[in-house]
Structure formats: structure tokens, C-alpha cells
Design a protein around this motif. Structure first.
Motif, PDB file in Angstrom:
ATOM      1  N   GLU A   1       0.810  -1.209   0.000  1.00  0.00           N
ATOM      2  CA  GLU A   1       0.000   0.000   0.000  1.00  0.00           C
ATOM      3  C   GLU A   1       0.848   1.265   0.000  1.00  0.00           C
ATOM      4  O   GLU A   1       0.429   2.307  -0.525  1.00  0.00           O
ATOM      5  CB  GLU A   1      -0.936   0.001   1.212  1.00  0.00           C
ATOM      6  N   SER A   2       2.039   1.201   0.596  1.00  0.00           N
ATOM      7  CA  SER A   2       2.885   2.393   0.707  1.00  0.00           C
ATOM      8  C   SER A   2       3.749   2.620  -0.532  1.00  0.00           C
ATOM      9  O   SER A   2       4.601   3.514  -0.539  1.00  0.00           O
ATOM     10  CB  SER A   2       3.787   2.286   1.942  1.00  0.00           C
ATOM     11  N   LEU A   3       3.541   1.821  -1.586  1.00  0.00           N
ATOM     12  CA  LEU A   3       4.342   1.938  -2.807  1.00  0.00           C
ATOM     13  C   LEU A   3       3.554   2.693  -3.879  1.00  0.00           C
ATOM     14  O   LEU A   3       2.460   2.301  -4.267  1.00  0.00           O
ATOM     15  CB  LEU A   3       4.711   0.549  -3.326  1.00  0.00           C
ATOM     16  N   THR A   4       4.147   3.792  -4.355  1.00  0.00           N
ATOM     17  CA  THR A   4       3.570   4.572  -5.448  1.00  0.00           C
ATOM     18  C   THR A   4       4.296   4.221  -6.742  1.00  0.00           C
ATOM     19  O   THR A   4       5.530   4.164  -6.764  1.00  0.00           O
ATOM     20  CB  THR A   4       3.706   6.081  -5.178  1.00  0.00           C
ATOM     21  N   GLU A   5       3.549   3.977  -7.817  1.00  0.00           N
ATOM     22  CA  GLU A   5       4.147   3.624  -9.103  1.00  0.00           C
ATOM     23  C   GLU A   5       3.707   4.605 -10.180  1.00  0.00           C
ATOM     24  O   GLU A   5       2.534   4.972 -10.257  1.00  0.00           O
ATOM     25  CB  GLU A   5       3.749   2.209  -9.521  1.00  0.00           C
ATOM     26  N   ILE A   6       4.655   5.009 -11.009  1.00  0.00           N
ATOM     27  CA  ILE A   6       4.361   5.865 -12.156  1.00  0.00           C
ATOM     28  C   ILE A   6       5.004   5.244 -13.389  1.00  0.00           C
ATOM     29  O   ILE A   6       6.226   5.062 -13.437  1.00  0.00           O
ATOM     30  CB  ILE A   6       4.904   7.288 -11.961  1.00  0.00           C
ATOM     31  N   GLN A   7       4.191   4.913 -14.376  1.00  0.00           N
ATOM     32  CA  GLN A   7       4.716   4.346 -15.615  1.00  0.00           C
ATOM     33  C   GLN A   7       5.237   5.477 -16.488  1.00  0.00           C
ATOM     34  O   GLN A   7       4.502   6.423 -16.778  1.00  0.00           O
ATOM     35  CB  GLN A   7       3.618   3.560 -16.328  1.00  0.00           C
ATOM     36  N   LEU A   8       6.498   5.411 -16.891  1.00  0.00           N
ATOM     37  CA  LEU A   8       7.103   6.490 -17.649  1.00  0.00           C
ATOM     38  C   LEU A   8       6.677   6.454 -19.118  1.00  0.00           C
ATOM     39  O   LEU A   8       6.227   5.434 -19.627  1.00  0.00           O
ATOM     40  CB  LEU A   8       8.625   6.414 -17.515  1.00  0.00           C
ATOM     41  N   GLU A   9       6.857   7.576 -19.792  1.00  0.00           N
ATOM     42  CA  GLU A   9       6.247   7.777 -21.111  1.00  0.00           C
ATOM     43  C   GLU A   9       6.758   6.852 -22.193  1.00  0.00           C
ATOM     44  O   GLU A   9       6.022   6.541 -23.126  1.00  0.00           O
ATOM     45  CB  GLU A   9       6.452   9.239 -21.542  1.00  0.00           C
ATOM     46  N   ASP A  10       8.028   6.426 -22.114  1.00  0.00           N
ATOM     47  CA  ASP A  10       8.572   5.639 -23.217  1.00  0.00           C
ATOM     48  C   ASP A  10       8.270   4.151 -23.101  1.00  0.00           C
ATOM     49  O   ASP A  10       8.892   3.322 -23.746  1.00  0.00           O
ATOM     50  CB  ASP A  10      10.088   5.839 -23.328  1.00  0.00           C
ATOM     51  N   THR A  11       7.266   3.805 -22.306  1.00  0.00           N
ATOM     52  CA  THR A  11       6.863   2.414 -22.151  1.00  0.00           C
ATOM     53  C   THR A  11       6.191   1.916 -23.435  1.00  0.00           C
ATOM     54  O   THR A  11       5.422   2.630 -24.066  1.00  0.00           O
ATOM     55  CB  THR A  11       5.892   2.274 -20.962  1.00  0.00           C
ATOM     56  N   ALA A  12       6.511   0.669 -23.815  1.00  0.00           N
ATOM     57  CA  ALA A  12       5.901   0.054 -25.001  1.00  0.00           C
ATOM     58  C   ALA A  12       5.613  -1.404 -24.697  1.00  0.00           C
ATOM     59  O   ALA A  12       5.977  -1.920 -23.634  1.00  0.00           O
ATOM     60  CB  ALA A  12       6.842   0.184 -26.205  1.00  0.00           C
ATOM     61  N   TRP A  13       4.971  -2.116 -25.628  1.00  0.00           N
ATOM     62  CA  TRP A  13       4.639  -3.518 -25.415  1.00  0.00           C
ATOM     63  C   TRP A  13       5.918  -4.325 -25.199  1.00  0.00           C
ATOM     64  O   TRP A  13       6.886  -4.211 -25.949  1.00  0.00           O
ATOM     65  CB  TRP A  13       3.887  -4.085 -26.606  1.00  0.00           C
ATOM     66  N   GLY A  14       5.911  -5.134 -24.139  1.00  0.00           N
ATOM     67  CA  GLY A  14       7.064  -5.980 -23.857  1.00  0.00           C
ATOM     68  C   GLY A  14       8.228  -5.252 -23.223  1.00  0.00           C
ATOM     69  O   GLY A  14       9.268  -5.861 -22.948  1.00  0.00           O
ATOM     70  N   HIS A  15       8.083  -3.960 -22.990  1.00  0.00           N
ATOM     71  CA  HIS A  15       9.174  -3.173 -22.409  1.00  0.00           C
ATOM     72  C   HIS A  15       8.570  -1.933 -21.747  1.00  0.00           C
ATOM     73  O   HIS A  15       7.766  -1.226 -22.349  1.00  0.00           O
ATOM     74  CB  HIS A  15      10.159  -2.750 -23.492  1.00  0.00           C
ATOM     75  N   LYS A  16       8.936  -1.691 -20.502  1.00  0.00           N
ATOM     76  CA  LYS A  16       8.455  -0.475 -19.852  1.00  0.00           C
ATOM     77  C   LYS A  16       9.454  -0.005 -18.808  1.00  0.00           C
ATOM     78  O   LYS A  16      10.302  -0.765 -18.330  1.00  0.00           O
ATOM     79  CB  LYS A  16       7.084  -0.694 -19.208  1.00  0.00           C
ATOM     80  N   ARG A  17       9.340   1.274 -18.482  1.00  0.00           N
ATOM     81  CA  ARG A  17      10.116   1.851 -17.393  1.00  0.00           C
ATOM     82  C   ARG A  17       9.142   2.335 -16.334  1.00  0.00           C
ATOM     83  O   ARG A  17       8.118   2.952 -16.652  1.00  0.00           O
ATOM     84  CB  ARG A  17      11.003   2.979 -17.891  1.00  0.00           C
ATOM     85  N   LEU A  18       9.463   2.041 -15.088  1.00  0.00           N
ATOM     86  CA  LEU A  18       8.526   2.259 -13.998  1.00  0.00           C
ATOM     87  C   LEU A  18       9.224   2.950 -12.839  1.00  0.00           C
ATOM     88  O   LEU A  18      10.229   2.451 -12.314  1.00  0.00           O
ATOM     89  CB  LEU A  18       7.963   0.904 -13.543  1.00  0.00           C
ATOM     90  N   TYR A  19       8.705   4.106 -12.446  1.00  0.00           N
ATOM     91  CA  TYR A  19       9.188   4.793 -11.244  1.00  0.00           C
ATOM     92  C   TYR A  19       8.416   4.275 -10.044  1.00  0.00           C
ATOM     93  O   TYR A  19       7.180   4.162 -10.085  1.00  0.00           O
ATOM     94  CB  TYR A  19       8.989   6.309 -11.365  1.00  0.00           C
TER      95      TYR A  19
END
Length: 201
Positions: free
Chosen positions: A92-110
Motif C-alpha cells: 500500500e505504501s508503494l507509489t508507481e508511475i509508468q514512464l512515457e517511453d513504455t511500449a509492449w514488452g518493455h516499460k520503465r517504472l518509477y
């Protein structure tokens, strides 16, 4: 996830059958896997009992935690569950933001972990990708999804102060085995600061 698969497992193959299936995939695993992991005779005996095999693997910087289970579910079903994480978190204490250059099969996550006072919050950015080369070389019988840290420069602007996590990597193997799927999960993490490494991995 692993506990859910454990509850659904039925008609377990024998330890020898599981060991043989794992051995058959070794050439592709050794040649193409992003992370090398091994399973022992004791692991296969545990899996044959329908239980989760758990071990700590010594590694540089931080030990790697490993968990494995055999499931009668198809790899497709398990693969979809692993990737369907957009609106799902166990912390619950974890915040996630998917970064803009995410694509199918590959993503960057803050990710930002809110810790209780007086411990300082932690944050990191992960690159998550599918091992397409592994799938092709194994004739689509082994699927691997992995993650690793990027750099602090990828932290989105405007995020609150936090300590950068120096180690965070791991992955999933979904292996065609004995009419079902051998699921192997591994991860290692160091959140830095004064928090003991043993309290994380």
C-alpha cells in the motif's frame, strides 16, 4: 502470485520428471537467460510435493531470493497475470508511475516507497522487459521477464525527496514442463541507508 499458483496446483509430476524437464532446457537457459539461476534436487523434491521451493542464493552486493513452483495452468494464463500489474500492488505504501517511453514488452517504472518516520523514503526506476531472444531460441518453450535499475536521472520531476535504492533486479521464468508450467521467480534488493540488507531480500 506464487502462493496462488500453489493453491491451484494439482496432479504434481515427480521430482525426476521435473528435473528432467529443467535439464532439457539448460542449453537455452545458459545461452540466453539474462539471469542465471539453478534448481537443486531438494528443490525438485519440494516441487513434487506441490509446495513452493524457496532458497537464498549468495550474490555480489546482495543475496538473491528464489522461489519456484510447478502449476498445471498454461504459460499464457500465468504470463498475462504477471504483466497485468497496471492497477495492482501488494504494498500500500508503494507509489508507481509508468514512464512515457513504455511500449509492449518493455516499460520503465518509477516506484516510491513511503517508509514510517524516522526512516527516509526510498525510490528507484526500473526497466522491465521480455527476453524475446530466449523465447525464439527455446522454440517458445521458455519465457523470461526481467527488471533492473536504470539511473537517478530518470526520476520524474517534482517527486518528493527520497534515497535512491542501489540494487533492485530480478525476473520470472515460465518453463514448459510436464504438461504444465514451471514458474521460477528471483529477486534481489538493497534499499540503502541504514536498513539491513537481510531485512529486504
Amino acid at each position: 502470485m506464487i502462493l496462488l499458483l500453489c493453491q491451484l496446483a494439482a496432479a504434481q509430476p515427480s521430482a525426476d520428471q521435473l528435473a528432467q524437464a529443467w535439464a532439457e532446457h539448460q542449453p537455452a537457459l545458459k545461452a540466453e537467460a539474462f539471469h542465471q539461476v539453478s534448481l537443486t534436487e531438494e528443490d525438485f523434491s519440494t516441487l513434487a510435493e506441490g509446495k513452493v521451493a524457496r532458497r537464498r542464493l549468495p550474490a555480489s552486493g546482495s543475496d538473491r531470493a528464489l522461489g519456484a513452483i510447478w502449476s498445471p495452468l498454461s504459460r499464457d494464463a500465468i504470463w498475462l497475470a504477471i504483466q497485468d500489474d497496471k492497477d495492482f500492488t501488494l504494498v500500500e505504501s508503494l507509489t508507481e508511475i509508468q514512464l512515457e517511453d513504455t511500449a509492449w514488452g518493455h516499460k520503465r517504472l518509477y516506484q516510491h516507497l513511503d517508509l514510517p518516520w524516522p526512516v527516509t523514503d526510498r525510490h528507484w526506476v526500473l526497466e522491465i522487459k521480455n527476453n524475446v531472444v530466449m523465447a525464439k531460441s527455446s522454440q517458445d518453450r521458455i519465457w523470461e521477464r526481467v527488471w533492473d535499475l536504470t539511473t537517478e536521472s530518470d526520476i520524474p520531476t517534482g517527486r518528493p525527496e527520497a534515497i535512491w535504492s542501489p540494487i533492485n533486479d530480478g525476473g520470472w521464468f515460465l518453463v514448459d514442463a510436464c504438461g504444465g508450467t514451471l514458474v521460477v521467480y528471483h529477486a534481489r534488493s538493497v534499499i540503502g541507508g541504514s536498513v539491513p540488507r537481510e531485512a529486504v531480500t
